[in-house]
Design a protein around this motif. Structure first.
Motif, PDB file in Angstrom:
ATOM      1  N   VAL B 507       0.843  -1.201   0.000  1.00 53.29           N
ATOM      2  CA  VAL B 507       0.000   0.000   0.000  1.00 53.29           C
ATOM      3  C   VAL B 507       0.878   1.251   0.000  1.00 53.29           C
ATOM      4  N   ASP B 508       1.893   1.275   0.834  1.00 53.52           N
ATOM      5  CA  ASP B 508       2.718   2.482   0.941  1.00 53.52           C
ATOM      6  C   ASP B 508       3.591   2.695  -0.298  1.00 53.52           C
ATOM      7  N   ASP B 509       4.060   1.599  -0.884  1.00 55.70           N
ATOM      8  CA  ASP B 509       4.885   1.706  -2.098  1.00 55.70           C
ATOM      9  C   ASP B 509       4.037   1.988  -3.343  1.00 55.70           C
ATOM     10  N   ALA B 510       2.786   1.566  -3.284  1.00 51.63           N
ATOM     11  CA  ALA B 510       1.825   1.810  -4.383  1.00 51.63           C
ATOM     12  C   ALA B 510       2.330   1.370  -5.764  1.00 51.63           C
ATOM     13  N   PRO B 511       2.682   0.102  -5.923  1.00 50.35           N
ATOM     14  CA  PRO B 511       3.053  -0.333  -7.279  1.00 50.35           C
ATOM     15  C   PRO B 511       1.832  -0.421  -8.201  1.00 50.35           C
ATOM     16  N   TRP B 512       0.649  -0.374  -7.608  1.00 52.27           N
ATOM     17  CA  TRP B 512      -0.596  -0.340  -8.367  1.00 52.27           C
ATOM     18  C   TRP B 512      -1.339   0.942  -8.009  1.00 52.27           C
ATOM     19  N   VAL B 513      -2.255   1.352  -8.886  1.00 50.67           N
ATOM     20  CA  VAL B 513      -3.261   2.326  -8.466  1.00 50.67           C
ATOM     21  C   VAL B 513      -4.463   1.480  -8.053  1.00 50.67           C
ATOM     22  N   PHE B 514      -4.782   1.513  -6.757  1.00 54.50           N
ATOM     23  CA  PHE B 514      -5.892   0.715  -6.232  1.00 54.50           C
ATOM     24  C   PHE B 514      -7.181   1.475  -6.518  1.00 54.50           C
ATOM     25  N   ILE B 515      -8.148   0.840  -7.100  1.00 52.80           N
ATOM     26  CA  ILE B 515      -9.338   1.619  -7.478  1.00 52.80           C
ATOM     27  C   ILE B 515     -10.591   1.088  -6.775  1.00 52.80           C
ATOM     28  N   VAL B 516     -11.088  -0.070  -7.143  1.00 55.17           N
ATOM     29  CA  VAL B 516     -12.288  -0.568  -6.440  1.00 55.17           C
ATOM     30  C   VAL B 516     -12.218  -2.087  -6.253  1.00 55.17           C
ATOM     31  N   HIS B 517     -13.026  -2.562  -5.304  1.00 53.91           N
ATOM     32  CA  HIS B 517     -13.291  -3.994  -5.157  1.00 53.91           C
ATOM     33  C   HIS B 517     -14.734  -4.228  -5.602  1.00 53.91           C
ATOM     34  N   ASP B 518     -14.920  -5.158  -6.487  1.00 53.34           N
ATOM     35  CA  ASP B 518     -16.268  -5.528  -6.932  1.00 53.34           C
ATOM     36  C   ASP B 518     -17.018  -6.199  -5.767  1.00 53.34           C
ATOM     37  N   LEU B 519     -18.332  -6.083  -5.755  1.00 57.06           N
ATOM     38  CA  LEU B 519     -19.121  -6.737  -4.691  1.00 57.06           C
ATOM     39  C   LEU B 519     -19.820  -7.999  -5.186  1.00 57.06           C
ATOM     40  N   ASN B 520     -19.360  -8.519  -6.311  1.00 59.58           N
ATOM     41  CA  ASN B 520     -19.852  -9.814  -6.790  1.00 59.58           C
ATOM     42  C   ASN B 520     -21.369  -9.839  -6.959  1.00 59.58           C
ATOM     43  N   PRO B 521     -21.957  -8.878  -7.691  1.00 62.59           N
ATOM     44  CA  PRO B 521     -23.417  -8.814  -7.759  1.00 62.59           C
ATOM     45  C   PRO B 521     -24.041 -10.009  -8.482  1.00 62.59           C
ATOM     46  N   ARG B 522     -25.093 -10.532  -7.892  1.00 59.53           N
ATOM     47  CA  ARG B 522     -25.916 -11.539  -8.576  1.00 59.53           C
ATOM     48  C   ARG B 522     -27.355 -11.291  -8.140  1.00 59.53           C
ATOM     49  N   ALA B 523     -28.268 -11.575  -9.058  1.00 53.97           N
ATOM     50  CA  ALA B 523     -29.683 -11.320  -8.766  1.00 53.97           C
ATOM     51  C   ALA B 523     -30.457 -12.620  -8.867  1.00 53.97           C
ATOM     52  N   MET B 524     -31.446 -12.757  -7.983  1.00 48.34           N
ATOM     53  CA  MET B 524     -32.212 -14.004  -7.933  1.00 48.34           C
ATOM     54  C   MET B 524     -33.694 -13.734  -7.776  1.00 48.34           C
ATOM     55  N   SER B 525     -34.447 -14.680  -8.244  1.00 50.88           N
ATOM     56  CA  SER B 525     -35.891 -14.630  -8.052  1.00 50.88           C
ATOM     57  C   SER B 525     -36.188 -14.767  -6.560  1.00 50.88           C
ATOM     58  N   PRO B 526     -37.293 -14.173  -6.097  1.00 53.97           N
ATOM     59  CA  PRO B 526     -37.627 -14.339  -4.674  1.00 53.97           C
ATOM     60  C   PRO B 526     -37.900 -15.797  -4.305  1.00 53.97           C
ATOM     61  N   LYS B 527     -38.083 -16.643  -5.307  1.00 54.24           N
ATOM     62  CA  LYS B 527     -38.357 -18.057  -5.013  1.00 54.24           C
ATOM     63  C   LYS B 527     -37.097 -18.823  -4.610  1.00 54.24           C
ATOM     64  N   VAL B 528     -35.935 -18.249  -4.888  1.00 57.00           N
ATOM     65  CA  VAL B 528     -34.696 -18.952  -4.525  1.00 57.00           C
ATOM     66  C   VAL B 528     -34.450 -18.762  -3.036  1.00 57.00           C
ATOM     67  N   LYS B 529     -34.337 -19.859  -2.338  1.00 57.83           N
ATOM     68  CA  LYS B 529     -34.154 -19.808  -0.875  1.00 57.83           C
ATOM     69  C   LYS B 529     -32.849 -20.509  -0.496  1.00 57.83           C
ATOM     70  N   GLY B 530     -32.328 -20.112   0.634  1.00 60.43           N
ATOM     71  CA  GLY B 530     -31.229 -20.842   1.244  1.00 60.43           C
ATOM     72  C   GLY B 530     -29.842 -20.503   0.722  1.00 60.43           C
ATOM     73  N   PHE B 531     -29.761 -19.597  -0.258  1.00 58.53           N
ATOM     74  CA  PHE B 531     -28.437 -19.307  -0.827  1.00 58.53           C
ATOM     75  C   PHE B 531     -27.621 -18.443   0.128  1.00 58.53           C
ATOM     76  N   VAL B 532     -26.351 -18.736   0.210  1.00 54.30           N
ATOM     77  CA  VAL B 532     -25.426 -17.925   1.011  1.00 54.30           C
ATOM     78  C   VAL B 532     -24.400 -17.313   0.064  1.00 54.30           C
ATOM     79  N   GLN B 533     -24.262 -15.994   0.135  1.00 56.49           N
ATOM     80  CA  GLN B 533     -23.247 -15.317  -0.692  1.00 56.49           C
ATOM     81  C   GLN B 533     -21.954 -15.258   0.121  1.00 56.49           C
ATOM     82  N   PRO B 534     -20.973 -16.079  -0.244  1.00 56.91           N
ATOM     83  CA  PRO B 534     -19.736 -16.062   0.551  1.00 56.91           C
ATOM     84  C   PRO B 534     -18.762 -14.972   0.078  1.00 56.91           C
ATOM     85  N   GLN B 535     -17.722 -14.742   0.850  1.00 59.70           N
ATOM     86  CA  GLN B 535     -16.674 -13.801   0.424  1.00 59.70           C
ATOM     87  C   GLN B 535     -15.692 -14.575  -0.447  1.00 59.70           C
ATOM     88  N   SER B 536     -16.182 -14.993  -1.575  1.00 61.41           N
ATOM     89  CA  SER B 536     -15.392 -15.884  -2.415  1.00 61.41           C
ATOM     90  C   SER B 536     -15.823 -15.759  -3.873  1.00 61.41           C
TER      91      SER B 536
END
Lengths: 316, 548
Positions: B507-536
């Motif tokens: 972070v301090d050396d900044a070999p990259w320009v850090f911009i954003v982290h995606d939040l892994n968007p997914r959309a589901m019908s209200p009929k889908v139950k039991g799904f867990v969105q992991p940090q993966s």
């Protein structure tokens, strides 16, 4: 007649060779390669290089082309780099799906086009002419992928009448022809717009040209029934329209990359799009070769039909 | 004389009879056991253009692992994807336990689970493990498959050899002492050798009738159209027998097609809905899943030449980015600002000195210190960007947004746009390659799922192309030392502390320009139950079901 057909078929061979050389060169000149597309972005360059060598992509381009050509001469289009399936299998199923869609779009577009074009010509300057001409220009001008998205929004999302994608039900229920027909409606409409517009314009121009000729006036002067006169006019106006129909059907068979992609219709356009992005050279080369062959054959068939309709063409 | 039952007794008796009747009629609520199948057909619209390879190690990037690899197959150890509050831990998979040899830290012993069967009914054992590793790494065996070998080449880097200790024990030898071995074997799946023989020793044919050990079996495959998965009712982990009756995977590369398919009820779940459609989806009652996961969208900089050879310029660029603006106004809340390689709260984040908030004044000040006045002397550089691509989010508008941010502080960024496949090819060559000599950097999104992906491949000096992905290249002996220390530290907490130190330097050396982290968007019908969105990047498809 047979000599004419054989001569035309032989003339098709250099055309096809030319097409394959152009496609092969363009694909290899474009940046990117199939191994890069297949492997994850973080795969090391040395692994990419190893696979390139194993698959023969490190050889000189003329050698690669020659090897491909000799395989094709033996009837082997090779295997897809991305999926490893025989290319011929992929093309067969994709062309079958495109053919169904193209046939439906051609029936709709050609019927509407020739009817509207003829009506417009016969009522030149009056409101049907203006309305049908405007419809033709609209059909040609509207981007059909945009129309496709619009149809999906209206009929799939808002009204929920028709499926938005695919050619079969997405669930576990079995899918028969009825289901396929339901899935075809929207892509058929989107795909038929351009042929409808083009044929309308050509039919109108062609009929108008015939109407201005002296023999029509002679027929009228002789007091023939208007139905008989119309038959003479249509017969004389048909050859250029038929030629255009053949070409348009060729384009439809080529598959609309955009319409098939928007509707996820697993046809040749969808396959071509995928092969381009995956740099899947065997699929791309094979598909284009088959489609180019279709064009050559279709052109020949159109010429044969024309020569049957108008014997003057055969004589020249 | 028999006593008449009291009113209370009669009531109690009636109640008991009533419950019996309910039970007999099947009306009584019964506890749902895992795998009894709450049912339904779960139809998923993937972003992939084709069905990932089903005959073993999947292609199509992490989407292949997500929907095919971890569903049809098992690795020796697996990610626990059953919760989303914390990062997924490595838990036993086909191996019940594993340890590194006390005498020789290059020897890893895996004790395999007994009683596990492939989908074709044959036993999973040490021979099967050896056979599969040979298929991926030994060019002299008939089952060696160069394509699959290429697919895991960047993921299983330290394992040199493998041998059988007994029917259910396997020993791996690594090229150097490495505590990262579990993070590498988690990406390797096991195919039934018998099934491979049965289909004529043809890896392509195996894709149509694969036999893994996973919670799902392949029921039907229509190339480029669909893959149907059915639950493996004999799965060895009874807690993970799938809840849904069937999962249908449908390739839909077009975002608008996926959206229309979800809204018209043709699918129940779509990956990556277009950001501008998310408010409408929520309003219409669809579930929208968002959660941070190990993804970053960055600029990888050419560190060996101006202007990015100057740390002050790199830090200035990091202070110039309005990350909240990108996430809120451009991407409708589908990302969070990235102020490091990993996000704050992650065990490797540490306590870096630089905290890159949006501060154009500070950016200008840093540029002044670097000798750029922002007027007559401005920073001029270029960035190779793609039009689309896996994990690239909305590359063109995002890059234009960043370009404008940088322009305001005195950095003129020329965007060089090419197609994704061409960009990955240029990326592999590294920024030192003559083809990339004119570039200031490239915009490729990355995952930081585990230490190999997050640190070794990008920041160790031995990972410079062509052998790795240290494209900049970033050459820092202190970073090498920390990465090596973390790799040879077998205590997870201590390893995390070392990696946090390494991250502070990044972070301090900044070999990259850090911009954003995606939040892994997914959309589901209200009929889908039991799904867990992991940090993966992966999901557990055994959990969701579809309400009928």
């Amino acid at each position: 007649m047979w000599g004419y057909i054989v001569r035309r078929l032989l003339l098709g061979i250099p055309t096809l060779l030319g097409v394959t050389i152009i496609v092969f060169s363009l694909m290899h000149l474009a940046p990117g390669d199939p191994i890069s597309a297949m492997l994850p972005p973080d795969a090391p360059q040395e692994v990419v290089q190893m696979l390139r060598e194993q698959m023969g992509f490190d050889r000189p381009l003329p050698v690669q082309y020659w090897l491909w050509l000799t395989r094709v001469a033996r009837g082997d289009l090779g295997r897809s780099i991305a999926t490893r399936r025989p290319v011929i299998e992929d093309i067969r199923s994709a062309l079958g799906n495109t053919f169904i869609l193209a046939l439906a779009a051609a029936c709709l577009g050609f019927t509407l086009g020739s009817t509207l074009g003829s009506f417009a010509a016969f009522s030149r300057g009056r409101w049907p002419d203006k309305v049908f001409s405007a419809a033709a220009i609209t059909g040609v001008s509207l981007p059909h992928y945009w129309v496709a998205i619009l149809l999906i929004i209206i009929f799939s999302v808002e009204l929920n009448w028709l499926p938005a994608m695919g050619m079969q039900s997405t669930g576990s229920e079995s899918s028969g022809w009825g289901e396929i027909a339901r899935h075809m409606i929207l892509p058929t409409i989107a795909l038929s717009l351009i042929p409808m517009g083009v044929i309308t314009r050509m039919a109108r121009a062609s009929v108008l040209e015939i109407l201005s000729q002296e023999f029509v006036m002679t027929l009228r002067a002789k007091g023939l029934w208007s139905r008989t006169i119309t038959r003479h006019i249509v017969k004389n106006a048909a050859p250029p329209v038929l030629t255009l129909m053949g070409l348009q059907f060729g384009y439809l068979l080529g598959g609309s990359v955009l319409v098939e992609t928007v509707f996820s219709w697993p046809g040749s356009g969808y396959l071509l799009n995928l092969a381009i992005f995956q740099r899947d050279f065997p699929v791309l080369q094979g598909t284009i070769l088959v489609l180019a062959s279709f064009f050559v054959i279709l052109n020949l068939m159109v010429d044969i039909v024309q020569s049957l309709v108008d014997p003057r063409i055969r004589r020249t | 004389m028999q006593q008449m039952p009291s009113r209370c007794e009669r009531l109690l008796k009636g109640l008991v009879w009533g419950v019996w009747c309910l039970l007999i009629l099947g009306i009584a609520p019964t506890p749902v056991m895992a795998g009894e199948g709450r049912g339904g057909t779960l139809r998923i619209g993937m972003t992939a253009a084709d069905i990932p390879y089903t005959g073993g190690q999947p292609d199509q990037g992490f989407e292949g692992f997500r929907f095919i690899g971890y569903q049809l197959y098992d690795p020796l150890v697996r990610w626990d994807l059953s919760q989303g509050e914390q990062l997924p831990a490595i838990v036993p998979g086909l191996a019940e336990s594993w340890e590194v040899s006390k005498d020789d830290k290059t020897k890893w012993i895996f004790h395999l689970r007994r009683g596990v069967k492939f989908h074709d009914g044959t036993d999973f054992n040490a021979d099967a493990v050896l056979w599969n590793w040979d298929a991926l790494k030994n060019k002299d065996v008939p089952q060696y498959d160069p394509t699959q070998a290429g697919l895991i080449s960047a993921r299983a880097t330290v394992i040199k050899s493998w041998r059988r200790l007994d029917d259910y024990t396997v020993e791996f030898t690594t090229t150097r002492p490495s505590s990262f071995v579990p993070y590498q074997v988690v990406y390797v799946f096991y195919v039934s050798p018998t099934q491979w023989e049965k289909v004529g020793r043809d890896w392509r044919a195996l894709a149509n009738s694969p036999a893994g050990t996973g919670p799902f079996k392949l029921a039907r495959l229509v190339p480029r159209e669909r893959a149907e998965l059915e639950p493996n009712r004999d799965y060895w982990d009874k807690k993970r027998v799938p809840m849904a009756d069937k999962v249908v995977l449908l390739p839909m590369p077009e975002a608008t097609t996926r959206l229309a398919a979800l809204r018209s009820g043709q699918v129940d779940w779509i990956e990556v809905p277009p950001p501008d459609a998310i408010p409408g989806l929520r309003q219409a009652g669809f579930q929208v899943m968002l959660r941070p996961y190990p993804h970053n969208w960055t600029y990888t900089l050419a560190l060996a030449r101006p202007p990015w050879d100057n740390k002050l310029v790199r830090q200035a660029a990091n202070y110039a980015i309005d990350r909240d603006g990108i996430c809120k106004s451009l991407l409708n809340g589908t990302c969070i600002p990235a102020i490091g390689e990993v996000y704050p709260g992650h065990p490797w984040f540490g306590n870096p000195k630089q905290r890159y908030e949006y501060n154009p004044a500070k950016a200008k000040e840093l540029l002044q210190q670097a000798g750029y006045d922002g007027k007559s002397k401005r920073v001029k550089t270029s960035m190779l960007v793609s039009t689309s691509g896996s994990g690239q989010m909305l590359p063109l508008p995002m890059n234009e947004f960043v370009q404008e941010n940088l322009r305001e502080v005195g950095i003129d960024l020329d965007l060089v746009t090419i197609e994704w496949n061409a960009l990955t090819q240029r990326g592999r060559q590294g920024l030192q390659h003559p083809d990339n000599a004119q570039l200031g950097g490239m915009n490729i999104s990355y995952n930081f799922q585990e230490p190999q992906s997050a640190f070794v491949r990008f920041f160790h000096s031995t990972s410079v192309p062509p052998v790795g992905a240290n494209r900049m290249p970033y050459l820092n002996p202190e970073m090498d030392r920390l990465i090596e220390a973390a790799e040879s530290e077998f205590d997870l907490d201590k390893q995390n502390q070392i990696l946090a130190k390494a991250h502070e330097i990044i972070v301090d050396d900044a070999p990259w320009v850090f911009i954003v982290h995606d939040l892994n968007p997914r959309a589901m019908s209200p009929k889908v139950k039991g799904f867990v969105q992991p940090q993966s990047w992966f999901v557990d498809l055994t959990l969701p079901w579809v309400e009928k």
